[in-house]
Design a protein around this motif. Sequence first.
Motif, mmCIF file in Angstrom:
data_model
loop_
_atom_site.group_PDB
_atom_site.id
_atom_site.type_symbol
_atom_site.label_atom_id
_atom_site.label_comp_id
_atom_site.label_asym_id
_atom_site.label_seq_id
_atom_site.Cartn_x
_atom_site.Cartn_y
_atom_site.Cartn_z
ATOM 1 N N GLY A 187 0.802 -1.230 0.000
ATOM 2 C CA GLY A 187 0.000 0.000 0.000
ATOM 3 C C GLY A 187 0.828 1.270 0.000
ATOM 4 N N ASP A 202 9.834 -7.236 -1.905
ATOM 5 C CA ASP A 202 9.353 -5.869 -2.120
ATOM 6 C C ASP A 202 8.874 -5.281 -0.792
ATOM 7 O OD1 ASP A 202 8.263 -3.530 -3.082
ATOM 8 O OD2 ASP A 202 6.606 -4.482 -4.166
ATOM 9 N N SER A 221 12.180 3.826 -1.866
ATOM 10 C CA SER A 221 12.794 4.950 -1.161
ATOM 11 C C SER A 221 14.313 4.836 -1.117
ATOM 12 C CB SER A 221 12.199 5.087 0.239
ATOM 13 O OG SER A 221 12.096 3.837 0.859
HETATM 14 O O1 LIG Z 1 4.489 -2.448 -3.509
HETATM 15 C C1 LIG Z 1 5.019 -1.628 -2.773
HETATM 16 C C2 LIG Z 1 4.302 -1.052 -1.608
HETATM 17 O O2 LIG Z 1 3.046 -1.625 -1.534
HETATM 18 C C3 LIG Z 1 6.430 -1.299 -3.030
HETATM 19 O O3 LIG Z 1 6.822 -1.568 -4.352
HETATM 20 C C4 LIG Z 1 6.976 0.017 -2.534
HETATM 21 O O4 LIG Z 1 7.018 0.995 -3.524
HETATM 22 C C5 LIG Z 1 8.374 -0.190 -2.026
HETATM 23 O O5 LIG Z 1 8.864 0.980 -1.477
HETATM 24 P P1 LIG Z 1 10.047 0.965 -0.417
HETATM 25 O O6 LIG Z 1 9.579 0.143 0.761
HETATM 26 O O7 LIG Z 1 11.226 0.322 -1.097
HETATM 27 O O8 LIG Z 1 10.270 2.390 -0.085
#
Ligand SMILES: O=C(CO)[C@@H](O)[C@H](O)COP(=O)(O)O
Length: 228
Positions: free
Chosen positions: A140, A173, A196
């Motif tokens: 999310g 992820d 991030s």
């Molecule tokens: O699918 C998701 C979040 O639901 C991810 O793909 C986030 O975008 C990962 O972000 P970081 O935790 O690496 O900042």
Amino acid sequence: MAAQINPSILSADFARLAEEARAVEGADWLHVDVMDNHFVPNLTLGVPIVESLSRATDIPLDCHLMIEDPDRWAPQYVEAGAGSVTFHAEAAAAPVRTAREIRAKGARASMALKPATPVEPYEDLLPELDMLLIMTVEPGFGGQSFLDIMLPKIRRTRQLIAKHGLQLWLQVDGGVSASTIERCAEAGADVFVAGSAVYTTDDPAAAVRMLRHQAEEATAKAPWACAH
Ligand SMILES: O=C(CO)[C@@H](O)[C@H](O)COP(=O)(O)O
Ligand SMILES: [Fe+2]
């Protein structure tokens, strides 16, 4: 297989997506988080933006669908230009049919598991997939802390892949960064999504190279990789 790093554009500037894709030159795939505000409490982007992005970059798109009814939508993301489409096991009514449709349209088929979803009930489905995604945060949002309690699930999945002699890629992820990627690689992951940790740095391409280096060093020492 060498470690793959897939930057997540969830942490990029959505008004400059083409530029943000260029900023991670050298990345293996660009991870695109599709959220519908139903399956997860957040809303991001859909088919038209994936279509535009696929024309704007040579990096293949790894679309992570956090949506209800992925059986209906997944094939449309292949048509929009995605090279890999991931649907959630918790949302799919017919995961085998959906995986076959994704493959038949020419993309890699992948299934994701939320933190509370075990891998074991899906053991027989693994040959239908090109990748399994183990979420290491609740899906999310970007920028959440890595869930260490997912490491045993990554290890068990790597054992299932070895047991069945599969070529399945194992993606993680959520919260993947310089301080967590080695643990993921040691446990058995070989595809790493980082949002991030890549896009909040001054040099996203250098962050990708550094994460790949760390993952490859950790994999070289991992018992699962030595056994290959
Ligand atoms: O699918 C998701 C979040 O639901 C991810 O793909 C986030 O975008 C990962 O972000 P970081 O935790 O690496 O900042
Ligand atoms: Fe994602």
